[in-house]
Design an enzyme around this catalytic site. Sequence first.
Site, short mmCIF file in Angstrom:
data_model
loop_
_atom_site.label_atom_id
_atom_site.label_comp_id
_atom_site.label_asym_id
_atom_site.label_seq_id
_atom_site.Cartn_x
_atom_site.Cartn_y
_atom_site.Cartn_z
N ASP A 9 81.47 40.59 56.37
CA ASP A 9 81.95 41.73 57.15
C ASP A 9 81.34 43.02 56.64
O ASP A 9 81.95 43.75 55.85
CB ASP A 9 83.49 41.79 57.12
CG ASP A 9 84.13 40.70 57.95
OD1 ASP A 9 83.57 40.36 59.01
OD2 ASP A 9 85.19 40.18 57.56
N LYS A 31 80.22 33.31 57.97
CA LYS A 31 80.63 33.78 59.29
C LYS A 31 80.10 35.18 59.47
O LYS A 31 80.30 36.06 58.63
CB LYS A 31 82.15 33.82 59.41
CG LYS A 31 82.58 34.14 60.84
CD LYS A 31 83.93 34.79 60.94
CE LYS A 31 83.82 36.29 60.80
NZ LYS A 31 84.87 37.04 61.48
N ASP A 58 80.38 34.77 65.29
CA ASP A 58 81.65 35.09 65.95
C ASP A 58 81.48 36.29 66.88
O ASP A 58 81.81 37.41 66.52
CB ASP A 58 82.70 35.36 64.87
CG ASP A 58 84.10 35.50 65.43
OD1 ASP A 58 84.34 35.04 66.57
OD2 ASP A 58 84.96 36.06 64.73
N LYS A 60 82.62 36.28 70.17
CA LYS A 60 83.75 36.34 71.13
C LYS A 60 83.32 36.72 72.54
O LYS A 60 83.77 37.74 73.10
CB LYS A 60 84.81 37.31 70.62
CG LYS A 60 85.48 36.88 69.32
CD LYS A 60 86.64 37.79 68.97
CE LYS A 60 87.41 37.31 67.76
NZ LYS A 60 86.68 37.37 66.49
N HIS A 62 83.04 37.03 76.49
CA HIS A 62 84.06 37.06 77.55
C HIS A 62 83.46 37.81 78.74
O HIS A 62 83.40 39.04 78.75
CB HIS A 62 85.31 37.78 77.03
CG HIS A 62 86.49 37.65 77.94
ND1 HIS A 62 87.77 37.99 77.54
CD2 HIS A 62 86.61 37.23 79.21
CE1 HIS A 62 88.62 37.77 78.54
NE2 HIS A 62 87.93 37.33 79.56
N ASP A 63 82.98 37.06 79.75
CA ASP A 63 82.35 37.70 80.91
C ASP A 63 82.33 36.66 82.03
O ASP A 63 82.91 35.58 81.88
CB ASP A 63 80.92 38.16 80.53
CG ASP A 63 80.49 39.39 81.32
OD1 ASP A 63 80.68 39.41 82.55
OD2 ASP A 63 79.94 40.33 80.70
N ILE A 64 81.66 36.94 83.13
CA ILE A 64 81.59 35.93 84.19
C ILE A 64 80.74 34.75 83.68
O ILE A 64 79.90 34.92 82.79
CB ILE A 64 81.00 36.52 85.50
CG1 ILE A 64 79.60 37.07 85.28
CG2 ILE A 64 81.94 37.59 86.08
CD1 ILE A 64 78.89 37.44 86.59
N ASN A 66 78.17 33.05 84.62
CA ASN A 66 76.71 33.16 84.63
C ASN A 66 76.20 34.00 83.46
O ASN A 66 75.19 33.68 82.82
CB ASN A 66 76.26 33.76 85.97
CG ASN A 66 74.76 33.79 86.11
OD1 ASN A 66 74.11 32.74 86.03
ND2 ASN A 66 74.19 34.98 86.29
N THR A 67 76.91 35.09 83.17
CA THR A 67 76.50 35.99 82.09
C THR A 67 76.73 35.33 80.72
O THR A 67 75.89 35.46 79.81
CB THR A 67 77.27 37.32 82.20
OG1 THR A 67 76.97 37.90 83.47
CG2 THR A 67 76.88 38.29 81.10
N THR A 118 95.16 37.36 66.78
CA THR A 118 96.35 37.42 65.91
C THR A 118 96.91 38.84 65.80
O THR A 118 98.00 39.04 65.30
CB THR A 118 96.04 36.88 64.50
OG1 THR A 118 94.81 37.44 64.07
CG2 THR A 118 95.94 35.38 64.51
N GLN A 188 96.43 40.84 56.13
CA GLN A 188 96.75 39.55 56.77
C GLN A 188 98.23 39.24 56.61
O GLN A 188 98.79 39.39 55.54
CB GLN A 188 95.92 38.42 56.15
CG GLN A 188 94.43 38.53 56.40
CD GLN A 188 94.03 38.10 57.81
OE1 GLN A 188 94.88 37.89 58.67
NE2 GLN A 188 92.72 38.00 58.04
N ARG A 209 87.72 38.69 52.16
CA ARG A 209 87.98 39.53 50.99
C ARG A 209 88.41 38.81 49.71
O ARG A 209 88.01 39.25 48.62
CB ARG A 209 88.98 40.64 51.37
CG ARG A 209 88.33 41.69 52.28
CD ARG A 209 89.34 42.51 53.03
NE ARG A 209 90.02 41.70 54.04
CZ ARG A 209 90.98 42.16 54.83
NH1 ARG A 209 91.39 43.41 54.72
NH2 ARG A 209 91.53 41.36 55.73
O1 C5P Z 1 88.90 39.25 54.54
P1 C5P Z 1 89.60 38.20 55.34
O2 C5P Z 1 89.73 36.87 54.64
O3 C5P Z 1 90.93 38.69 55.87
O4 C5P Z 1 88.62 37.97 56.58
C1 C5P Z 1 88.94 37.12 57.62
C2 C5P Z 1 87.85 37.14 58.63
O5 C5P Z 1 88.30 36.38 59.76
C3 C5P Z 1 87.48 38.52 59.15
O6 C5P Z 1 86.10 38.49 59.49
C4 C5P Z 1 88.33 38.66 60.38
O7 C5P Z 1 87.76 39.50 61.34
C5 C5P Z 1 88.35 37.22 60.90
N1 C5P Z 1 89.48 36.90 61.76
C6 C5P Z 1 90.80 37.04 61.36
N2 C5P Z 1 91.81 36.72 62.22
C7 C5P Z 1 91.53 36.25 63.43
C8 C5P Z 1 90.21 36.09 63.84
C9 C5P Z 1 89.20 36.43 62.98
O8 C5P Z 1 91.07 37.44 60.24
N3 C5P Z 1 92.52 35.91 64.23
#
Ligand code: C5P
Length: 229
Positions: A9, A31, A58, A60, A62-64, A66-67, A118, A188, A209
Amino acid sequence: MNPVFCAVDTATLYNAKELVDSLTGEVGGFKLGLELFMAHGAAGYRTVAASGAPVFLDVKLHDIPNTVAGAVSSLLPLQPSFVTVHASGGKAMMRAAVDSAAKGGASRPKILAVTVLTSLDSADLEAVGQGRDTKEQVVRLARLARESGADGCVCSPEEIRPIREALGNDFILMVPGIRPSWAASNDQKRTMTPREALDAGATYLVIGRPITKAPQPVEAARRIAEELA
Ligand code: C5P
Protein backbone atom coordinates in the site's frame (compact mmCIF):
# COMPACT_ATOMS: atom_id res chain seq x y z
CA MET A 1 2.46 -22.76 -0.13
CA ASN A 2 2.57 -19.69 2.15
CA PRO A 3 -1.01 -18.29 1.97
CA VAL A 4 -0.01 -14.74 2.90
CA PHE A 5 -0.32 -11.95 0.32
CA CYS A 6 1.46 -8.87 1.63
CA ALA A 7 -0.38 -5.63 0.82
CA VAL A 8 1.89 -3.16 -0.98
CA ASP A 9 0.00 0.00 0.00
CA THR A 10 2.14 2.84 -1.34
CA ALA A 11 2.05 5.20 -4.32
CA THR A 12 5.84 5.30 -4.57
CA LEU A 13 7.77 2.96 -6.85
CA TYR A 14 10.88 3.16 -4.70
CA ASN A 15 8.99 2.13 -1.53
CA ALA A 16 7.20 -0.65 -3.39
CA LYS A 17 10.47 -2.02 -4.73
CA GLU A 18 12.19 -1.85 -1.36
CA LEU A 19 9.31 -3.66 0.34
CA VAL A 20 9.00 -6.33 -2.33
CA ASP A 21 12.76 -6.92 -2.47
CA SER A 22 12.97 -7.40 1.28
CA LEU A 23 9.96 -9.73 1.51
CA THR A 24 10.46 -11.90 -1.57
CA GLY A 25 10.56 -15.50 -0.40
CA GLU A 26 9.13 -14.55 2.99
CA VAL A 27 5.47 -14.26 1.91
CA GLY A 28 3.38 -16.20 -0.61
CA GLY A 29 2.65 -13.23 -2.87
CA PHE A 30 1.91 -9.52 -3.04
CA LYS A 31 -1.31 -7.55 -3.27
CA LEU A 32 -1.22 -4.33 -5.21
CA GLY A 33 -4.16 -1.98 -5.22
CA LEU A 34 -5.44 1.18 -6.80
CA GLU A 35 -2.99 3.43 -4.95
CA LEU A 36 0.08 2.12 -6.78
CA PHE A 37 -1.73 1.12 -9.97
CA MET A 38 -3.32 4.57 -10.45
CA ALA A 39 0.02 6.26 -9.87
CA HIS A 40 2.23 4.02 -12.01
CA GLY A 41 0.06 1.59 -13.97
CA ALA A 42 1.92 -1.27 -15.60
CA ALA A 43 5.28 0.02 -14.31
CA GLY A 44 3.93 -0.17 -10.76
CA TYR A 45 2.66 -3.66 -11.43
CA ARG A 46 6.00 -4.79 -12.87
CA THR A 47 7.86 -3.43 -9.87
CA VAL A 48 5.86 -5.80 -7.69
CA ALA A 49 5.81 -8.69 -10.17
CA ALA A 50 9.62 -8.58 -10.49
CA SER A 51 9.66 -10.62 -7.29
CA GLY A 52 8.44 -13.61 -9.31
CA ALA A 53 5.80 -14.21 -6.62
CA PRO A 54 2.07 -14.35 -7.49
CA VAL A 55 0.44 -10.92 -7.70
CA PHE A 56 -3.09 -10.11 -6.60
CA LEU A 57 -4.17 -7.04 -8.58
CA ASP A 58 -6.97 -5.48 -6.55
CA VAL A 59 -8.53 -3.03 -9.01
CA LYS A 60 -12.19 -3.69 -8.08
CA LEU A 61 -13.63 -3.34 -11.58
CA HIS A 62 -17.26 -2.20 -11.82
CA ASP A 63 -18.69 -1.07 -15.18
CA ILE A 64 -20.82 -2.39 -18.04
CA PRO A 65 -19.85 -5.93 -19.10
CA ASN A 66 -18.21 -4.86 -22.37
CA THR A 67 -15.95 -2.36 -20.60
CA VAL A 68 -15.00 -4.79 -17.83
CA ALA A 69 -14.20 -7.45 -20.44
CA GLY A 70 -11.93 -4.92 -22.16
CA ALA A 71 -10.26 -3.95 -18.89
CA VAL A 72 -9.52 -7.58 -18.01
CA SER A 73 -8.25 -8.16 -21.54
CA SER A 74 -5.89 -5.17 -21.17
CA LEU A 75 -4.52 -6.70 -17.95
CA LEU A 76 -3.76 -10.11 -19.48
CA PRO A 77 -0.22 -9.24 -20.66
CA LEU A 78 0.69 -8.49 -17.03
CA GLN A 79 -0.35 -12.03 -15.99
CA PRO A 80 -1.67 -11.23 -12.52
CA SER A 81 -2.71 -14.30 -10.53
CA PHE A 82 -5.89 -12.62 -9.24
CA VAL A 83 -8.00 -9.64 -10.36
CA THR A 84 -11.00 -8.25 -8.47
CA VAL A 85 -14.41 -7.12 -9.74
CA HIS A 86 -17.39 -5.86 -7.73
CA ALA A 87 -20.04 -8.58 -7.38
CA SER A 88 -22.69 -5.83 -7.28
CA GLY A 89 -21.84 -5.16 -10.94
CA GLY A 90 -24.06 -8.18 -11.62
CA LYS A 91 -23.90 -11.57 -13.23
CA ALA A 92 -23.33 -10.47 -16.83
CA MET A 93 -20.47 -8.21 -15.76
CA MET A 94 -18.77 -10.92 -13.70
CA ARG A 95 -19.31 -13.44 -16.50
CA ALA A 96 -17.70 -10.99 -18.96
CA ALA A 97 -14.67 -10.70 -16.67
CA VAL A 98 -14.40 -14.50 -16.34
CA ASP A 99 -14.73 -15.06 -20.11
CA SER A 100 -12.16 -12.39 -20.85
CA ALA A 101 -9.74 -13.83 -18.26
CA ALA A 102 -10.11 -17.28 -19.86
CA LYS A 103 -8.40 -15.90 -22.98
CA GLY A 104 -5.22 -15.74 -20.90
CA GLY A 105 -5.02 -19.54 -21.18
CA ALA A 106 -2.91 -21.39 -18.66
CA SER A 107 -1.65 -18.14 -17.12
CA ARG A 108 -5.14 -16.65 -16.90
CA PRO A 109 -5.91 -14.50 -13.86
CA LYS A 110 -8.45 -15.88 -11.42
CA ILE A 111 -11.42 -13.56 -10.96
CA LEU A 112 -12.32 -12.71 -7.37
CA ALA A 113 -15.51 -10.85 -6.50
CA VAL A 114 -15.69 -8.13 -3.88
CA THR A 115 -19.00 -8.58 -2.06
CA VAL A 116 -19.83 -5.81 0.43
CA LEU A 117 -17.04 -3.38 1.32
CA THR A 118 -16.21 -3.84 5.00
CA SER A 119 -16.46 -0.07 5.43
CA LEU A 120 -20.25 -0.35 4.91
CA ASP A 121 -22.63 -1.34 7.69
CA SER A 122 -26.36 -2.15 7.49
CA ALA A 123 -27.33 1.56 7.65
CA ASP A 124 -25.01 2.33 4.72
CA LEU A 125 -26.53 -0.54 2.72
CA GLU A 126 -30.01 0.77 3.49
CA ALA A 127 -28.94 4.23 2.25
CA VAL A 128 -27.90 2.82 -1.14
CA GLY A 129 -31.12 0.83 -1.45
CA GLN A 130 -29.73 -2.54 -0.37
CA GLY A 131 -31.66 -2.68 2.91
CA ARG A 132 -30.63 -6.12 4.00
CA ASP A 133 -28.57 -7.64 6.77
CA THR A 134 -24.91 -7.23 5.76
CA LYS A 135 -24.01 -10.90 6.16
CA GLU A 136 -27.05 -12.00 4.16
CA GLN A 137 -26.03 -9.59 1.40
CA VAL A 138 -22.46 -10.90 1.44
CA VAL A 139 -23.60 -14.51 1.06
CA ARG A 140 -26.08 -13.53 -1.64
CA LEU A 141 -23.35 -11.76 -3.64
CA ALA A 142 -20.84 -14.59 -3.08
CA ARG A 143 -23.41 -17.05 -4.44
CA LEU A 144 -24.04 -14.80 -7.45
CA ALA A 145 -20.28 -14.60 -8.02
CA ARG A 146 -19.99 -18.35 -8.09
CA GLU A 147 -22.97 -18.71 -10.42
CA SER A 148 -21.20 -16.22 -12.70
CA GLY A 149 -18.11 -18.41 -12.87
CA ALA A 150 -15.90 -16.33 -10.56
CA ASP A 151 -13.12 -18.30 -8.87
CA GLY A 152 -13.74 -16.86 -5.43
CA CYS A 153 -14.34 -13.73 -3.46
CA VAL A 154 -12.74 -11.29 -1.08
CA CYS A 155 -14.36 -11.35 2.34
CA SER A 156 -13.79 -10.26 5.93
CA PRO A 157 -12.82 -12.85 8.56
CA GLU A 158 -16.31 -13.02 10.05
CA GLU A 159 -17.81 -13.82 6.64
CA ILE A 160 -15.62 -16.88 6.03
CA ARG A 161 -17.85 -19.37 7.85
CA PRO A 162 -21.21 -18.15 6.45
CA ILE A 163 -19.81 -18.28 2.89
CA ARG A 164 -18.26 -21.72 3.40
CA GLU A 165 -21.58 -22.99 4.84
CA ALA A 166 -23.49 -21.65 1.84
CA LEU A 167 -21.02 -22.51 -0.94
CA GLY A 168 -18.76 -25.29 0.31
CA ASN A 169 -15.02 -25.57 -0.07
CA ASP A 170 -14.52 -25.22 -3.82
CA PHE A 171 -14.34 -21.42 -3.84
CA ILE A 172 -11.33 -19.21 -3.12
CA LEU A 173 -11.68 -16.92 -0.09
CA MET A 174 -9.12 -14.11 -0.03
CA VAL A 175 -9.31 -12.55 3.42
CA PRO A 176 -7.98 -9.17 4.65
CA GLY A 177 -8.59 -7.83 8.19
CA ILE A 178 -5.99 -10.22 9.62
CA ARG A 179 -4.10 -9.38 12.80
CA PRO A 180 -1.59 -11.60 14.59
CA SER A 181 -2.15 -11.52 18.37
CA TRP A 182 1.05 -9.48 18.76
CA ALA A 183 0.16 -6.79 16.18
CA ALA A 184 -1.78 -3.52 16.52
CA SER A 185 -5.31 -3.62 15.11
CA ASN A 186 -4.91 -0.15 13.44
CA ASP A 187 -8.26 0.76 11.85
CA GLN A 188 -9.33 -2.87 11.33
CA LYS A 189 -12.34 -4.08 13.32
CA ARG A 190 -13.54 -7.67 13.83
CA THR A 191 -10.17 -9.16 12.95
CA MET A 192 -8.94 -12.75 13.19
CA THR A 193 -5.40 -14.01 13.67
CA PRO A 194 -3.83 -15.73 10.65
CA ARG A 195 -4.31 -19.16 12.27
CA GLU A 196 -7.97 -18.48 13.17
CA ALA A 197 -8.76 -17.31 9.64
CA LEU A 198 -7.20 -20.38 8.03
CA ASP A 199 -9.00 -22.66 10.50
CA ALA A 200 -12.28 -20.91 9.65
CA GLY A 201 -11.74 -21.71 5.96
CA ALA A 202 -9.75 -18.85 4.40
CA THR A 203 -7.72 -19.82 1.32
CA TYR A 204 -5.39 -16.79 1.28
CA LEU A 205 -4.72 -14.00 3.78
CA VAL A 206 -4.06 -10.35 2.89
CA ILE A 207 -1.78 -8.81 5.51
CA GLY A 208 -0.38 -5.29 5.30
CA ARG A 209 0.70 -3.21 8.26
CA PRO A 210 1.45 -6.05 10.72
CA ILE A 211 4.29 -6.87 8.29
CA THR A 212 5.06 -3.64 6.45
CA LYS A 213 5.01 -1.35 9.52
CA ALA A 214 6.72 -3.83 11.85
CA PRO A 215 10.15 -2.75 13.12
CA GLN A 216 11.54 -5.80 11.29
CA PRO A 217 9.18 -6.71 8.42
CA VAL A 218 11.07 -9.90 7.54
CA GLU A 219 10.89 -11.10 11.16
CA ALA A 220 7.16 -10.35 11.25
CA ALA A 221 6.56 -12.28 8.02
CA ARG A 222 8.55 -15.24 9.37
CA ARG A 223 6.69 -15.21 12.67
CA ILE A 224 3.36 -15.33 10.79
CA ALA A 225 4.60 -18.17 8.56
CA GLU A 226 5.68 -20.12 11.66
CA GLU A 227 2.28 -19.65 13.28
CA LEU A 228 0.68 -21.07 10.14
CA ALA A 229 3.07 -23.99 9.66
O1 C5P B 1 -2.61 -3.09 6.69
P1 C5P B 1 -3.75 -4.06 6.61
O2 C5P B 1 -3.38 -5.47 6.99
O3 C5P B 1 -4.97 -3.57 7.34
O4 C5P B 1 -4.08 -4.09 5.04
C1 C5P B 1 -5.14 -4.83 4.53
C2 C5P B 1 -5.21 -4.63 3.06
O5 C5P B 1 -6.41 -5.26 2.61
C3 C5P B 1 -5.28 -3.18 2.61
O6 C5P B 1 -4.66 -3.10 1.34
C4 C5P B 1 -6.76 -2.93 2.49
O7 C5P B 1 -7.07 -1.95 1.55
C5 C5P B 1 -7.26 -4.29 2.02
N1 C5P B 1 -8.66 -4.56 2.31
C6 C5P B 1 -9.20 -4.52 3.58
N2 C5P B 1 -10.52 -4.78 3.78
C7 C5P B 1 -11.29 -5.08 2.75
C8 C5P B 1 -10.78 -5.13 1.45
C9 C5P B 1 -9.45 -4.86 1.26
O8 C5P B 1 -8.48 -4.27 4.54
N3 C5P B 1 -12.57 -5.37 2.96
